[in-house]
Design a protein around this motif. Structure first.
Motif, PDB file in Angstrom:
ATOM      1  N   ARG A 175     -35.281 -21.841  -6.890  1.00 11.43           N
ATOM      2  CA  ARG A 175     -34.977 -23.363  -8.076  1.00 11.43           C
ATOM      3  C   ARG A 175     -35.304 -23.422  -8.621  1.00 11.43           C
ATOM      4  N   ALA A 176     -33.699 -23.264 -10.268  1.00 12.93           N
ATOM      5  CA  ALA A 176     -34.457 -23.762 -11.139  1.00 12.93           C
ATOM      6  C   ALA A 176     -32.860 -24.351 -12.027  1.00 12.93           C
ATOM      7  N   ASP A 177     -33.985 -24.764 -12.928  1.00 13.53           N
ATOM      8  CA  ASP A 177     -32.702 -25.655 -14.257  1.00 13.53           C
ATOM      9  C   ASP A 177     -31.466 -24.910 -14.447  1.00 13.53           C
ATOM     10  N   ASN A 178     -30.686 -25.456 -15.081  1.00 11.49           N
ATOM     11  CA  ASN A 178     -28.788 -25.167 -15.769  1.00 11.49           C
ATOM     12  C   ASN A 178     -29.943 -24.199 -16.766  1.00 11.49           C
ATOM     13  N   GLY A 179     -30.735 -24.203 -17.488  1.00 10.19           N
ATOM     14  CA  GLY A 179     -31.565 -23.215 -18.551  1.00 10.19           C
ATOM     15  C   GLY A 179     -31.592 -22.056 -18.178  1.00 10.19           C
ATOM     16  N   TYR A 180     -32.159 -21.815 -17.142  1.00 13.55           N
ATOM     17  CA  TYR A 180     -31.629 -19.906 -16.233  1.00 13.55           C
ATOM     18  C   TYR A 180     -29.872 -19.807 -15.736  1.00 13.55           C
ATOM     19  N   SER A 181     -28.870 -20.666 -15.735  1.00 14.70           N
ATOM     20  CA  SER A 181     -27.855 -21.185 -15.386  1.00 14.70           C
ATOM     21  C   SER A 181     -26.841 -18.982 -15.665  1.00 14.70           C
ATOM     22  N   THR A 182     -27.070 -17.941 -15.406  1.00 12.63           N
ATOM     23  CA  THR A 182     -26.402 -17.146 -15.785  1.00 12.63           C
ATOM     24  C   THR A 182     -26.045 -16.170 -14.750  1.00 12.63           C
ATOM     25  N   ASP A 183     -24.868 -15.416 -14.920  1.00 12.56           N
ATOM     26  CA  ASP A 183     -24.561 -14.359 -14.235  1.00 12.56           C
ATOM     27  C   ASP A 183     -25.513 -13.258 -13.543  1.00 12.56           C
ATOM     28  N   MET A 184     -26.243 -13.112 -14.457  1.00 14.37           N
ATOM     29  CA  MET A 184     -27.060 -11.838 -14.998  1.00 14.37           C
ATOM     30  C   MET A 184     -28.669 -12.434 -13.683  1.00 14.37           C
ATOM     31  N   ASN A 185     -28.715 -13.554 -14.220  1.00  8.69           N
ATOM     32  CA  ASN A 185     -30.268 -14.056 -13.182  1.00  8.69           C
ATOM     33  C   ASN A 185     -29.713 -14.720 -11.737  1.00  8.69           C
ATOM     34  N   THR A 186     -28.401 -14.751 -11.544  1.00 13.94           N
ATOM     35  CA  THR A 186     -27.679 -15.150 -10.074  1.00 13.94           C
ATOM     36  C   THR A 186     -27.806 -13.786  -9.757  1.00 13.94           C
ATOM     37  N   GLU A 187     -27.194 -12.737  -9.980  1.00 10.40           N
ATOM     38  CA  GLU A 187     -26.790 -11.628  -9.752  1.00 10.40           C
ATOM     39  C   GLU A 187     -28.191 -11.286  -9.188  1.00 10.40           C
ATOM     40  N   TYR A 188     -29.438 -10.675 -10.709  1.00  7.60           N
ATOM     41  CA  TYR A 188     -30.538 -11.000  -9.740  1.00  7.60           C
ATOM     42  C   TYR A 188     -31.310 -10.999  -8.469  1.00  7.60           C
ATOM     43  N   LEU A 189     -31.125 -12.106  -8.611  1.00  4.77           N
ATOM     44  CA  LEU A 189     -31.889 -13.183  -7.294  1.00  4.77           C
ATOM     45  C   LEU A 189     -31.141 -12.354  -5.688  1.00  4.77           C
ATOM     46  N   GLU A 190     -29.697 -12.498  -5.849  1.00  4.96           N
ATOM     47  CA  GLU A 190     -29.517 -12.129  -4.705  1.00  4.96           C
ATOM     48  C   GLU A 190     -29.113 -10.945  -4.617  1.00  4.96           C
ATOM     49  N   GLN A 191     -29.333  -9.537  -5.137  1.00  7.49           N
ATOM     50  CA  GLN A 191     -29.684  -8.159  -5.048  1.00  7.49           C
ATOM     51  C   GLN A 191     -31.245  -8.413  -4.644  1.00  7.49           C
ATOM     52  N   ASN A 192     -31.760  -9.001  -5.327  1.00  7.29           N
ATOM     53  CA  ASN A 192     -33.629  -8.712  -4.319  1.00  7.29           C
ATOM     54  C   ASN A 192     -33.872  -9.642  -3.179  1.00  7.29           C
ATOM     55  N   GLY A 193     -32.943 -10.310  -2.780  1.00  2.00           N
ATOM     56  CA  GLY A 193     -33.191 -10.999  -1.465  1.00  2.00           C
ATOM     57  C   GLY A 193     -34.093 -12.493  -1.849  1.00  2.00           C
ATOM     58  N   PHE A 194     -33.558 -13.177  -2.754  1.00  3.85           N
ATOM     59  CA  PHE A 194     -33.815 -14.096  -2.996  1.00  3.85           C
ATOM     60  C   PHE A 194     -32.952 -15.687  -2.987  1.00  3.85           C
ATOM     61  N   ASP A 195     -33.168 -16.597  -2.370  1.00  2.90           N
ATOM     62  CA  ASP A 195     -32.198 -17.505  -1.805  1.00  2.90           C
ATOM     63  C   ASP A 195     -32.608 -18.728  -2.688  1.00  2.90           C
ATOM     64  N   GLY A 196     -31.453 -18.227  -4.203  1.00  2.00           N
ATOM     65  CA  GLY A 196     -31.450 -18.754  -5.144  1.00  2.00           C
ATOM     66  C   GLY A 196     -30.934 -20.380  -4.864  1.00  2.00           C
ATOM     67  N   TYR A 197     -31.121 -21.548  -5.845  1.00  2.00           N
ATOM     68  CA  TYR A 197     -30.441 -22.210  -6.322  1.00  2.00           C
ATOM     69  C   TYR A 197     -30.776 -23.194  -7.667  1.00  2.00           C
ATOM     70  N   ILE A 198     -29.666 -22.511  -7.979  1.00  2.00           N
ATOM     71  CA  ILE A 198     -29.533 -23.006 -10.264  1.00  2.00           C
ATOM     72  C   ILE A 198     -28.424 -23.483 -10.004  1.00  2.00           C
ATOM     73  N   SER A 199     -28.806 -24.672 -11.136  1.00  2.00           N
ATOM     74  CA  SER A 199     -27.961 -25.614 -11.170  1.00  2.00           C
ATOM     75  C   SER A 199     -27.254 -24.767 -12.385  1.00  2.00           C
ATOM     76  N   SER A 200     -25.599 -25.454 -12.588  1.00  2.00           N
ATOM     77  CA  SER A 200     -24.449 -25.216 -13.294  1.00  2.00           C
ATOM     78  C   SER A 200     -24.824 -26.171 -14.590  1.00  2.00           C
ATOM     79  N   ARG A 201     -24.808 -25.255 -15.763  1.00  2.00           N
ATOM     80  CA  ARG A 201     -24.657 -26.242 -16.894  1.00  2.00           C
ATOM     81  C   ARG A 201     -23.470 -27.119 -16.786  1.00  2.00           C
ATOM     82  N   LYS A 202     -21.981 -26.942 -16.238  1.00  2.00           N
ATOM     83  CA  LYS A 202     -21.060 -27.472 -15.488  1.00  2.00           C
ATOM     84  C   LYS A 202     -21.414 -29.197 -14.973  1.00  2.00           C
TER      85      LYS A 202
END
Length: 103
Positions: A65-92
């Motif tokens: 879990r991370a706040d919206n400061g980490y919300s990028t497509d690159m971070n989301t894709e990294y978490l998904e590709q590496n088997g992490f169950d990611g929850y990052i709030s979007s800026r919107k």
């Protein structure tokens, strides 16, 4: 680094990954990058490295879990590709939540 007002300051940006269940620090470091955009991947790599010293096989399905400061497509894709169950709030979503008045 530049602050929110555009002025240069001697500041650092601390990054930390904590186990939510026991509150154990899994990884931490300091950077002079003013935003968190590029800090999630190095932090998660450090978590994996630290855990590999404890476990023969790194456990899977970590929730991140991370706040919206980490919300990028690159971070989301990294978490998904590496088997992490990611929850990052979007800026919107964060902007919308700030508009809600709590009583």
């Amino acid at each position: 680094m530049k602050n929110k007002k555009g002025k240069w300051e001697f500041d650092y940006n601390g990054q930390i990954a904590v186990d939510d269940y026991k509150g154990i620090i899994l990884a931490s470091y300091i950077t002079n990058n003013s935003t968190d955009y590029y800090e999630l991947i190095p932090l998660m790599e450090q978590v994996q490295s630290n855990l590999s010293e404890i476990y023969d096989e790194t456990p899977v399905n970590y929730q991140v879990r991370a706040d919206n400061g980490y919300s990028t497509d690159m971070n989301t894709e990294y978490l998904e590709q590496n088997g992490f169950d990611g929850y990052i709030s979007s800026r919107k979503l964060s902007r919308e939540q700030k508009k809600i008045q709590f009583i």
